[in-house]
Design a protein around this motif. Sequence first.
Motif, PDB file in Angstrom:
ATOM      1  N   ALA A  37       0.829  -1.204   0.000  1.00 53.05           N
ATOM      2  CA  ALA A  37       0.000   0.000   0.000  1.00 53.05           C
ATOM      3  C   ALA A  37       0.865   1.257   0.000  1.00 53.05           C
ATOM      4  O   ALA A  37       0.585   2.212  -0.726  1.00 53.05           O
ATOM      5  N   ILE A  38       1.942   1.247   0.805  1.00 52.60           N
ATOM      6  CA  ILE A  38       2.808   2.402   0.978  1.00 52.60           C
ATOM      7  C   ILE A  38       4.257   1.950   0.892  1.00 52.60           C
ATOM      8  O   ILE A  38       4.636   0.940   1.496  1.00 52.60           O
ATOM      9  N   ARG A  39       5.062   2.737   0.160  1.00 56.24           N
ATOM     10  CA  ARG A  39       6.496   2.454   0.095  1.00 56.24           C
ATOM     11  C   ARG A  39       7.285   3.751   0.183  1.00 56.24           C
ATOM     12  O   ARG A  39       6.886   4.775  -0.372  1.00 56.24           O
ATOM     13  N   LEU A  40       8.409   3.700   0.878  1.00 53.31           N
ATOM     14  CA  LEU A  40       9.370   4.799   0.916  1.00 53.31           C
ATOM     15  C   LEU A  40      10.733   4.179   1.166  1.00 53.31           C
ATOM     16  O   LEU A  40      11.017   3.704   2.267  1.00 53.31           O
ATOM     17  N   GLY A  41      11.567   4.147   0.140  1.00 56.43           N
ATOM     18  CA  GLY A  41      12.855   3.483   0.274  1.00 56.43           C
ATOM     19  C   GLY A  41      12.662   2.004   0.571  1.00 56.43           C
ATOM     20  O   GLY A  41      11.902   1.310  -0.104  1.00 56.43           O
ATOM     21  N   ASP A  42      13.326   1.517   1.608  1.00 56.99           N
ATOM     22  CA  ASP A  42      13.197   0.115   2.000  1.00 56.99           C
ATOM     23  C   ASP A  42      11.990  -0.144   2.898  1.00 56.99           C
ATOM     24  O   ASP A  42      11.647  -1.297   3.156  1.00 56.99           O
ATOM     25  N   ALA A  43      11.370   0.917   3.380  1.00 54.14           N
ATOM     26  CA  ALA A  43      10.211   0.767   4.269  1.00 54.14           C
ATOM     27  C   ALA A  43       8.936   0.615   3.441  1.00 54.14           C
ATOM     28  O   ALA A  43       8.754   1.295   2.430  1.00 54.14           O
ATOM     29  N   LYS A  44       8.070  -0.274   3.866  1.00 54.58           N
ATOM     30  CA  LYS A  44       6.808  -0.472   3.156  1.00 54.58           C
ATOM     31  C   LYS A  44       5.784  -1.132   4.067  1.00 54.58           C
ATOM     32  O   LYS A  44       6.120  -1.726   5.093  1.00 54.58           O
ATOM     33  N   MET A  45       4.533  -1.007   3.683  1.00 56.34           N
ATOM     34  CA  MET A  45       3.422  -1.667   4.376  1.00 56.34           C
ATOM     35  C   MET A  45       2.457  -2.215   3.346  1.00 56.34           C
ATOM     36  O   MET A  45       2.096  -1.505   2.402  1.00 56.34           O
ATOM     37  N   THR A  46       2.024  -3.461   3.532  1.00 53.46           N
ATOM     38  CA  THR A  46       0.957  -4.006   2.703  1.00 53.46           C
ATOM     39  C   THR A  46      -0.372  -3.433   3.183  1.00 53.46           C
ATOM     40  O   THR A  46      -0.454  -2.800   4.242  1.00 53.46           O
ATOM     41  N   PHE A  47      -1.419  -3.661   2.412  1.00 43.89           N
ATOM     42  CA  PHE A  47      -2.742  -3.173   2.818  1.00 43.89           C
ATOM     43  C   PHE A  47      -3.165  -3.788   4.150  1.00 43.89           C
ATOM     44  O   PHE A  47      -3.710  -3.095   5.016  1.00 43.89           O
TER      45      PHE A  47
END
Length: 502
Positions: A37-47
Amino acid sequence: MQKLLSDYLSAHKEDFVTHTIVGLFRQAARWYPDKDAIRLGDAKMTFSMLDRRSDQLAHYLTDHDRIGPGDIVAVATGRSVATPAVVLGIWKTGAAYITIDSCCPESHNRSCMQSVHSRVCIDRRYYDAAVAVCDRPPAFQDRSRLDQLALVLFTSGSTGDPKGVRILHSNIAASVSNFDCLPLRSDDTFASFASLLFIASVYDFCSSLSLGCTVQIVPASIRKNIRELAAFYIQNRITATFLPPHMAAKYIEVDGGTTLRLLLVGSEMTRHLEKRPYRIVNIYASTEACAVISHYQIQDSRPVYPIGKLVPALKGYIVTDDGKPAPTGQSGELWISGAQVCNGYLNLPEANRTHFAPNPFEAKPPFQRVFKTSDIVRMLPDGNMEYVCRKDDMFKIRGFRVEPGGVENYMLEFSHITEACVTCFTDAGGTNILFGYFIADTKIDHQALRAFLLERIPGYAIPTGFIQADEFPRKQNGKVDRHGFCPPPELNDHKKLATLYY
């Protein structure tokens, strides 16, 4: 189940008038639980992870700080993957939020918090503590409602004083419902370029999370470097993004190898964009209308483009000074109505009386109230609207009303001029004197420019002086600051003005 949630939602628009963004997001999470759902560099979150993190925060807010409907929480997590989780968590409690940004003076942030009586500010430390305490909570029962306040977004008016725009959940849902006329799709990876302080970023996140798109946050460190930005778009396989016009023009020059499908351009006048393999859409928007008001597909290079046709959720009226509908081709103020129109300004009753009024043309909800945009537009024969200027920016020159936007458009038709801004200064004797500032890729002959304009506009509308500049003053949001130009020191000496600037 259809492949794309956007196809389903396009055929079931009633979902947008019966659900808040929380409800739409949870529907997307059911369709695409394991999708980023969200990505920034190596950080991310699925829905599914984003749903869980926002649940954790919602539990902590209600249990630890007793946050609920009627409260307004400050968000200070910045450009991070945590911010969407924070916003969704606040909304799930029934509360609203304001954005606090470190780029703003501390006094401004403190004033904003005080004006909404915010007693909780969520920074990264607060968020981490909430997630740690509520490790595996049960699903949070969503308390958001369409008629509730969702956020207060502070925007500067023509005086520069911050105005808090009250935006309801119903306003955001109605705005997102226009996604398919842009068009956005569930398989898009959307690069969020806009500052978190602006309505564009709210639209980026809410539309993407409602449709099941992946939001790729553009790092602050590359937002002003067009080559790094273009490389970032290729590396992350970006298919859709929003850019202000001056960045869009630069991007087009370095877009080789792009994966882009859709480029949204707006926030100020858009000019000279060449047709590209991807779709380019000029959008006209405002905070008070919760983002996009109208749209126009760009297919060729022009000095200026129409702002297009209204999105489906809005109705518009071009109104003359006496309150009557303006005929096609005649300029007037644009009034809009519909569920997108915000709930007014925070603690500004006079401004609310000036800009919001019962709709004299229709009484049926949700069109029973209009927002008077203060933007002067005209309807073109093909049904597209053309932006003229701000109502506040009209000048009286020797008794004649001058619309600076119209003069600027003709200046831009002159060879080699790439940007133009017309403004007015008042000399010591009270005389208004028109000046035309411009940026060009070569030295411009003022006499040739003046002769060119004289063939197209009345003499009183031609600037007394022309000044070629390397750059224009801009506001924090990137728009040209028409009132940021300094008057020439010879303003009160008309003979010198004629010698130096004529």
